[in-house]
Design a protein around this motif. Structure first.
Motif, PDB file in Angstrom:
ATOM      1  N   GLY A  74      12.124  72.567 -18.155  1.00  0.00           N
ATOM      2  CA  GLY A  74      13.040  72.323 -19.264  1.00  0.00           C
ATOM      3  C   GLY A  74      14.382  71.742 -18.857  1.00  0.00           C
ATOM      4  N   GLU A  75      14.522  71.326 -17.610  1.00  0.00           N
ATOM      5  CA  GLU A  75      15.793  70.775 -17.128  1.00  0.00           C
ATOM      6  C   GLU A  75      16.173  69.518 -17.919  1.00  0.00           C
ATOM      7  N   ASP A  76      17.432  69.387 -18.276  1.00  0.00           N
ATOM      8  CA  ASP A  76      17.931  68.195 -18.966  1.00  0.00           C
ATOM      9  C   ASP A  76      18.758  67.397 -17.961  1.00  0.00           C
ATOM     10  N   MET A  77      18.183  66.305 -17.472  1.00  0.00           N
ATOM     11  CA  MET A  77      18.810  65.525 -16.406  1.00  0.00           C
ATOM     12  C   MET A  77      19.377  64.240 -16.987  1.00  0.00           C
ATOM     13  N   VAL A  78      20.666  64.029 -16.788  1.00  0.00           N
ATOM     14  CA  VAL A  78      21.339  62.863 -17.362  1.00  0.00           C
ATOM     15  C   VAL A  78      22.207  62.189 -16.298  1.00  0.00           C
ATOM     16  N   ASP A  79      22.110  60.847 -16.230  1.00  0.00           N
ATOM     17  CA  ASP A  79      22.986  60.056 -15.348  1.00  0.00           C
ATOM     18  C   ASP A  79      23.000  60.566 -13.907  1.00  0.00           C
ATOM     19  N   ARG A  80      21.809  60.686 -13.332  1.00  0.00           N
ATOM     20  CA  ARG A  80      21.689  61.101 -11.933  1.00  0.00           C
ATOM     21  C   ARG A  80      21.035  59.986 -11.122  1.00  0.00           C
ATOM     22  N   VAL A  81      21.267  60.001  -9.811  1.00  0.00           N
ATOM     23  CA  VAL A  81      20.657  59.029  -8.901  1.00  0.00           C
ATOM     24  C   VAL A  81      20.070  59.788  -7.712  1.00  0.00           C
ATOM     25  N   TYR A  82      18.775  59.574  -7.465  1.00  0.00           N
ATOM     26  CA  TYR A  82      18.095  60.156  -6.308  1.00  0.00           C
ATOM     27  C   TYR A  82      17.544  59.015  -5.467  1.00  0.00           C
ATOM     28  N   SER A  83      17.862  58.983  -4.191  1.00  0.00           N
ATOM     29  CA  SER A  83      17.409  57.914  -3.310  1.00  0.00           C
ATOM     30  C   SER A  83      16.734  58.497  -2.074  1.00  0.00           C
ATOM     31  N   GLY A  84      15.508  58.071  -1.817  1.00  0.00           N
ATOM     32  CA  GLY A  84      14.788  58.532  -0.632  1.00  0.00           C
ATOM     33  C   GLY A  84      14.534  60.023  -0.597  1.00  0.00           C
ATOM     34  N   CYS A  85      14.413  60.632  -1.747  1.00  0.00           N
ATOM     35  CA  CYS A  85      14.186  62.085  -1.808  1.00  0.00           C
ATOM     36  C   CYS A  85      12.696  62.401  -1.935  1.00  0.00           C
ATOM     37  N   THR A  86      12.327  63.622  -1.558  1.00  0.00           N
ATOM     38  CA  THR A  86      10.953  64.090  -1.674  1.00  0.00           C
ATOM     39  C   THR A  86      10.923  65.330  -2.558  1.00  0.00           C
TER      40      THR A  86
ATOM     41  N   VAL B 253       7.335  70.695  -7.378  1.00  0.00           N
ATOM     42  CA  VAL B 253       8.455  70.955  -8.293  1.00  0.00           C
ATOM     43  C   VAL B 253       7.921  70.984  -9.720  1.00  0.00           C
ATOM     44  N   ASP B 254       8.333  71.977 -10.492  1.00  0.00           N
ATOM     45  CA  ASP B 254       7.877  72.102 -11.879  1.00  0.00           C
ATOM     46  C   ASP B 254       8.887  71.432 -12.812  1.00  0.00           C
ATOM     47  N   LEU B 255       8.489  70.270 -13.344  1.00  0.00           N
ATOM     48  CA  LEU B 255       9.330  69.540 -14.297  1.00  0.00           C
ATOM     49  C   LEU B 255       8.756  69.621 -15.713  1.00  0.00           C
ATOM     50  N   THR B 256       7.964  70.649 -15.963  1.00  0.00           N
ATOM     51  CA  THR B 256       7.371  70.816 -17.289  1.00  0.00           C
ATOM     52  C   THR B 256       8.455  70.868 -18.366  1.00  0.00           C
ATOM     53  N   GLU B 257       8.268  70.035 -19.404  1.00  0.00           N
ATOM     54  CA  GLU B 257       9.198  69.951 -20.542  1.00  0.00           C
ATOM     55  C   GLU B 257      10.604  69.526 -20.147  1.00  0.00           C
ATOM     56  N   ALA B 258      10.745  68.966 -18.954  1.00  0.00           N
ATOM     57  CA  ALA B 258      12.057  68.444 -18.541  1.00  0.00           C
ATOM     58  C   ALA B 258      12.338  67.130 -19.269  1.00  0.00           C
ATOM     59  N   THR B 259      13.606  66.767 -19.347  1.00  0.00           N
ATOM     60  CA  THR B 259      14.024  65.523 -19.992  1.00  0.00           C
ATOM     61  C   THR B 259      14.932  64.760 -19.042  1.00  0.00           C
ATOM     62  N   THR B 260      14.683  63.468 -18.899  1.00  0.00           N
ATOM     63  CA  THR B 260      15.591  62.625 -18.107  1.00  0.00           C
ATOM     64  C   THR B 260      16.133  61.511 -18.988  1.00  0.00           C
ATOM     65  N   ARG B 261      17.406  61.237 -18.807  1.00  0.00           N
ATOM     66  CA  ARG B 261      18.050  60.114 -19.508  1.00  0.00           C
ATOM     67  C   ARG B 261      18.910  59.358 -18.493  1.00  0.00           C
ATOM     68  N   ARG B 262      18.595  58.081 -18.316  1.00  0.00           N
ATOM     69  CA  ARG B 262      19.353  57.216 -17.391  1.00  0.00           C
ATOM     70  C   ARG B 262      19.405  57.819 -15.983  1.00  0.00           C
ATOM     71  N   VAL B 263      18.264  58.348 -15.552  1.00  0.00           N
ATOM     72  CA  VAL B 263      18.148  58.862 -14.192  1.00  0.00           C
ATOM     73  C   VAL B 263      17.422  57.819 -13.346  1.00  0.00           C
ATOM     74  N   THR B 264      17.893  57.602 -12.120  1.00  0.00           N
ATOM     75  CA  THR B 264      17.281  56.621 -11.236  1.00  0.00           C
ATOM     76  C   THR B 264      16.734  57.299  -9.983  1.00  0.00           C
ATOM     77  N   PHE B 265      15.435  57.090  -9.736  1.00  0.00           N
ATOM     78  CA  PHE B 265      14.785  57.547  -8.511  1.00  0.00           C
ATOM     79  C   PHE B 265      14.373  56.293  -7.746  1.00  0.00           C
ATOM     80  N   THR B 266      14.870  56.113  -6.532  1.00  0.00           N
ATOM     81  CA  THR B 266      14.518  54.939  -5.735  1.00  0.00           C
ATOM     82  C   THR B 266      13.887  55.372  -4.421  1.00  0.00           C
ATOM     83  N   GLY B 267      12.674  54.886  -4.156  1.00  0.00           N
ATOM     84  CA  GLY B 267      12.005  55.222  -2.903  1.00  0.00           C
ATOM     85  C   GLY B 267      11.734  56.699  -2.732  1.00  0.00           C
ATOM     86  N   CYS B 268      11.470  57.388  -3.817  1.00  0.00           N
ATOM     87  CA  CYS B 268      11.219  58.833  -3.759  1.00  0.00           C
ATOM     88  C   CYS B 268       9.716  59.128  -3.766  1.00  0.00           C
TER      89      CYS B 268
END
Length: 198
Positions: free
Chosen positions: A18-30, A34-49
């Motif tokens: 249920g995490e609400d993720m907004v305006d985040r950047v993840y680069s080269g992460c693993t 991870v339980d992202l059930t019912e999570a929401t992302t808005r303008r989140v960037t994952f690069t090379g993850c």
């Protein structure tokens, strides 16, 4: 500016339900288990993850980017992607049903052998996507740019393909029984079969 920038971290066995993720950047992460059930992302960037054994069940993603990411052995049951960019990502051994994608750019995504039965892609850019041997039985692929896509061995039986670019489709290399197409697509397929329309 993003409110959170994370580089090169590993997240394992974390509960982000249920995490609400907004305006985040993840680069080269693993991300592992991870339980992202019912999570929401808005303008989140994952690069090379890398996402391994991650639960995306019933998650909602808006204007989010997963660029050149690897998603493996993960569950996307009832996940929704709206206006998202997955350019160059690879999705393997994942549960993808039912998946709903509206708009966005999935060009150069690898979905080789994916179980996409009954999934919905609407108005999505999927140039050079790899759908070889994918099971798209009964899927909705409407208004999709499939130009230069790899479709060899794909099963499109009963799929709704209306309004999509099928110029890369070789009718002899895919299953099309019961697929729904429009008049313009019928001409494209006939020409691909070497037929002359008079």
């Amino acid at each position: 500016m993003p409110e959170l920038v994370v580089e090169g971290r590993e997240f394992a066995d974390e509960d982000w339900y249920g995490e609400d993720m907004v305006d985040r950047v993840y680069s080269g992460c693993t991300f592992r288990r991870v339980d992202l059930t019912e999570a929401t992302t808005r303008r989140v960037t994952f690069t090379g993850c890398t996402f391994a054994n991650v639960r995306f069940n019933a998650s909602r993603h808006h204007d989010t980017a997963l660029v050149r990411c690897v998603i493996e052995r993960s569950e996307l049951f009832d996940a929704e992607f709206t206006g998202c960019k997955l350019t160059g990502s690879t999705i393997t051994d994942c549960g993808t049903r039912p998946l709903r994608v509206t708009g966005g750019d999935w060009s150069f995504v690898t979905l080789t052998g994916a179980d996409l039965r009954g999934v919905t892609f609407t108005d999505v850019r999927m140039r050079e996507v790899d759908l070889s041997r994918a099971d798209c039985t009964g899927a909705t692929l409407t208004g999709v740019d499939l130009s230069a896509a790899t479709l060899t061995g794909a099963d499109l039986s009963g799929a709704d393909l209306r309004g999509s670019d099928l110029t890369a489709l070789d009718p002899s290399a895919v299953r099309l029984s019961g697929a729904v197409i429009d008049a313009a697509q019928a001409v494209v397929i006939a020409q691909a079969l070497g037929l002359r329309i008079g």
